[in-house]
Design an enzyme around this catalytic site. Sequence first.
Site, mmCIF file in Angstrom:
data_model
loop_
_atom_site.group_PDB
_atom_site.id
_atom_site.type_symbol
_atom_site.label_atom_id
_atom_site.label_comp_id
_atom_site.label_asym_id
_atom_site.label_seq_id
_atom_site.Cartn_x
_atom_site.Cartn_y
_atom_site.Cartn_z
ATOM 1 N N HIS A 115 0.800 -1.208 0.119
ATOM 2 C CA HIS A 115 0.078 0.039 -0.002
ATOM 3 C C HIS A 115 0.993 1.253 0.100
ATOM 4 C CE1 HIS A 115 -3.640 -2.322 0.452
ATOM 5 N NE2 HIS A 115 -3.293 -2.759 1.538
ATOM 6 N N ARG A 138 6.705 -5.635 3.070
ATOM 7 C CA ARG A 138 5.377 -6.119 2.655
ATOM 8 C C ARG A 138 5.432 -5.921 1.271
ATOM 9 N NH1 ARG A 138 -0.462 -5.248 5.316
ATOM 10 N NH2 ARG A 138 -0.039 -2.869 4.807
ATOM 11 N N ASP A 182 17.560 -9.018 -2.265
ATOM 12 C CA ASP A 182 19.042 -8.769 -2.678
ATOM 13 C C ASP A 182 19.304 -7.473 -2.064
ATOM 14 O OD1 ASP A 182 19.394 -11.098 -4.167
ATOM 15 O OD2 ASP A 182 19.159 -10.258 -5.956
ATOM 16 N N GLU A 227 -6.234 -12.858 4.799
ATOM 17 C CA GLU A 227 -7.032 -11.733 4.681
ATOM 18 C C GLU A 227 -8.469 -12.102 3.989
ATOM 19 O OE1 GLU A 227 -4.552 -7.962 3.778
ATOM 20 O OE2 GLU A 227 -3.501 -9.300 2.708
ATOM 21 N N ASP A 243 -8.719 -5.913 5.425
ATOM 22 C CA ASP A 243 -8.933 -7.093 4.324
ATOM 23 C C ASP A 243 -9.865 -7.762 4.796
ATOM 24 O OD1 ASP A 243 -7.529 -6.133 1.349
ATOM 25 O OD2 ASP A 243 -6.333 -5.637 3.097
#
Length: 267
Positions: free
Chosen positions: A45, A70, A84, A150, A176
């Site tokens: 988000h 996230r 990485d 969710e 959610d």
Amino acid sequence: MAISLRQRALRGDRLIGVLLRMPSEELVEMSAVAGMDFVLVDCEHGPADVIALRHHIALASVHGVPVIVRVGEDDPGQILRVLDQGAQGVLVPHIDSREQADAVVASALYPPDGTRGFATYSRAGRFGTVPAAEHRAWFLENTLVLGMIESPAAVAAVREIAGAHRLDGLMIGPSDLAAASGPADPSLSEAAAAVDAALRAEGRLRMDIVGDAAAAQAAFSDGAHLVVYNLAHSLMNHLEHLVEGRPWPRRTPTGPTPTQPDRSPKD
């Protein structure tokens, strides 16, 4: 290297962090100075791209604070890139089945446990100065792999999801889950109980999102291993509290008339 976030969680440490969805190196540094155990950067988000994310991870590492990211839903390429750049773990949204959980693990881990592309010349490999075998062994052992529950379908399949090999734990996304649930679905409290039971049965970690210190303490008392504050929620509460010090009526915002704010912590 210091003990990893995953190893701390698995040995029983109770860990607290912040969910940061506003790109800001200062907020990362302030969180570290305040004593947070980790920073969870939101690239689902939040607007941070990989370059901004790299800055956040590099700055956090100066203070010895690990970063979890996230990522977006079903994005193995992003999982590869954030690891990485030195993130110690990933949190992946919308895990609805065991197959999806297995795919997340595969994306996050090097062979033989997964299919993550192997490179030692990235920041995570100290630009090629870490021997390949040592680099692979460390990330196989220490990459924290978390998923999010969710939807009602995910709640129904949570025991199978929690049992996925090398999935370390789960977090409920309350916003959610509430949005996806209908009258016939379990309530949020019933869903939370089902998720908690599955995690306990499978010996997995539980992460909770909370709004304040009292809620964090309650979550730890209830069995959470990692607790994360929604930093935007906390900052807005604090800013609105500061505005109350003005003796005049609150300024009327421009634009559409705002509705009464929802004070529950958002994921």
